[in-house]
Design a protein around this motif. Structure first.
Motif, PDB file in Angstrom:
ATOM      1  N   PHE A 152       0.846  -1.186   0.000  1.00  0.00           N
ATOM      2  CA  PHE A 152       0.000   0.000   0.000  1.00  0.00           C
ATOM      3  C   PHE A 152       0.880   1.233   0.000  1.00  0.00           C
ATOM      4  N   SER A 153       0.263   2.360  -0.200  1.00  0.00           N
ATOM      5  CA  SER A 153       0.972   3.627  -0.088  1.00  0.00           C
ATOM      6  C   SER A 153       0.156   4.566   0.777  1.00  0.00           C
ATOM      7  N   THR A 154       0.855   5.364   1.557  1.00  0.00           N
ATOM      8  CA  THR A 154       0.196   6.368   2.391  1.00  0.00           C
ATOM      9  C   THR A 154       0.164   7.741   1.721  1.00  0.00           C
ATOM     10  N   LEU A 155       0.678   7.841   0.492  1.00  0.00           N
ATOM     11  CA  LEU A 155       0.682   9.141  -0.180  1.00  0.00           C
ATOM     12  C   LEU A 155      -0.747   9.593  -0.460  1.00  0.00           C
ATOM     13  N   PRO A 156      -1.057  10.842  -0.222  1.00  0.00           N
ATOM     14  CA  PRO A 156      -2.387  11.342  -0.579  1.00  0.00           C
ATOM     15  C   PRO A 156      -2.547  11.402  -2.090  1.00  0.00           C
ATOM     16  N   THR A 157      -3.769  11.211  -2.557  1.00  0.00           N
ATOM     17  CA  THR A 157      -4.016  11.273  -3.986  1.00  0.00           C
ATOM     18  C   THR A 157      -3.990  12.721  -4.464  1.00  0.00           C
ATOM     19  N   PRO A 234       8.891  11.268  -1.547  1.00  0.00           N
ATOM     20  CA  PRO A 234       8.489  10.734  -2.865  1.00  0.00           C
ATOM     21  C   PRO A 234       7.410  11.568  -3.535  1.00  0.00           C
ATOM     22  N   ALA A 235       6.444  12.074  -2.760  1.00  0.00           N
ATOM     23  CA  ALA A 235       5.369  12.859  -3.364  1.00  0.00           C
ATOM     24  C   ALA A 235       5.915  14.118  -4.024  1.00  0.00           C
TER      25      ALA A 235
END
Length: 350
Positions: A152-157, A234-235
């Protein structure tokens, strides 16, 4: 729920990122976590203190270390977790030795196609893809011990603004299997065809960095290929791009693909194990691994057809939100923890 997460790798690839993200996400959701890692590992540097998260550092001599299991056993006994989850072979083997005769369940996240000689003490396997699950079944692991849990990723869309300057972004360890030489060759092929190349930003580091930089010069693309090193955010890095490419020759999953999907970037990836399970031709461009001509053509089309690219990126973002967001995946894992720990208590375990 109290859980212990164990990881002894020193680098920082997808498995290490998962270990960090899972430890932090469980703590953020109100669970108590003991994260055990290598004192010099890059994962340790990413595990900042937060409520509910306890960090312990142990230095293994190797997978055969006769002393570390006793130290790990003491940590686990003091923390009293309901389950222990190990990540990668060394942590799994050492955790298995530490848990001998304790009845504390051991779960192992199989981030790849593992050598089962290091996994003999595992109670429950957590493969990342259906293909890894099938591999375990072929090795004789019974279905009741296998639960597919994707990364999974915790980055916001996010949706990139239409006026963002064009740029191709890629991210990963600079090693052979990540296929960055194929990306450089594809860029050279595009230039040979007269295609105007935007900046190509390559994030990451590794033993092939110097070789790849020389190859960029030899191929005549060093004016656009920029090696920007490891990126802590990363974002923020992905938000510099308008097209993401994963040129891997071998990719069991590819968390970075999830991150690109979350940030709304069109994706060009190889038909390796992870991307072909996460994406399809409606949500990305998928090409055979090692075929720089096919990669070049996919990049050309994605750059030349921005409306098509945005539509595929939107579908990929929908897939991310429905299948790979933390709010979807972490509850699945917690449900498995609950069942496994209840079974251990019923059988007399801790």
């Amino acid at each position: 729920m109290r859980t212990c997460q164990v990881m002894f790798a020193r680098g920082f690839g997808g498995a290490e990122r998962y270990f960090v993200d899972l430890s932090r996400e469980l703590a953020r959701r109100g669970h108590e976590v003991l994260a055990v890692c290598h004192p010099d590992g890059m994962a340790r540097a990413h595990l900042t203190s937060m409520p509910g998260l306890e960090i312990a550092a142990l230095r293994p001599l190797g997978v055969w270390d006769p002393f570390l299991p006793r130290r790990l056993r003491r940590l686990i006994a003091e923390f009293r977790p309901a389950v222990v989850q190990a990540h990668l072979a060394r942590a799994t083997r050492l955790a298995g030795k530490a848990l001998a005769d304790t009845q504390v369940p051991l779960l192992s996240k199989t981030h790849n196609y593992v050598n089962l000689k290091y996994y003999r003490d595992v109670d429950v396997f957590l493969p990342t893809t259906r293909d890894q699950s099938a591999y375990l079944a072929r090795q004789g692991i019974t279905p009741d011990r296998i639960h597919v849990i994707p990364n999974f990723s915790t980055l916001p869309t996010a949706t990139p603004p239409a006026d963002r300057p064009p740029a191709i972004v890629a991210m990963g360890r600079l090693v052979e299997k990540k296929g960055f030489s194929m990306l450089l060759a594809a860029c050279a092929e595009l230039r040979r065809r007269g295609v105007a190349l935007p900046p190509v930003l390559l994030a990451g580091d590794g033993p092939l960095r110097g070789e790849l930089q020389r190859a960029a010069g030899q191929l005549g693309v060093d004016d656009v290929a920029q090696f920007v090193g490891w990126q802590k955010d990363p974002a923020a890095f992905l938000d510099r791009g308008t097209l993401f490419v994963l040129p891997s020759l071998d990719e069991p999953f590819g968390i970075v693909v999830l991150e690109a999907m979350a940030r709304g970037l069109p994706v060009v990836a190889t038909l390796t194990q992870g991307p072909r399970e996460m994406l399809d031709s409606d949500s990305a461009w998928l090409v055979p691994p090692g075929d720089f001509n096919a990669l070049a053509e996919a990049l050309r089309e994605a750059l030349a057809k921005p409306r098509v690219a945005r539509a595929r990126a939107a579908r990929a973002s929908e897939r991310f939100q429905s299948l790979y967001a933390a709010d979807v995946v972490v509850p699945q894992l917690l449900a498995i923890y609950k069942v496994v720990s209840a079974s251990a208590r019923h059988s007399g375990g801790a």
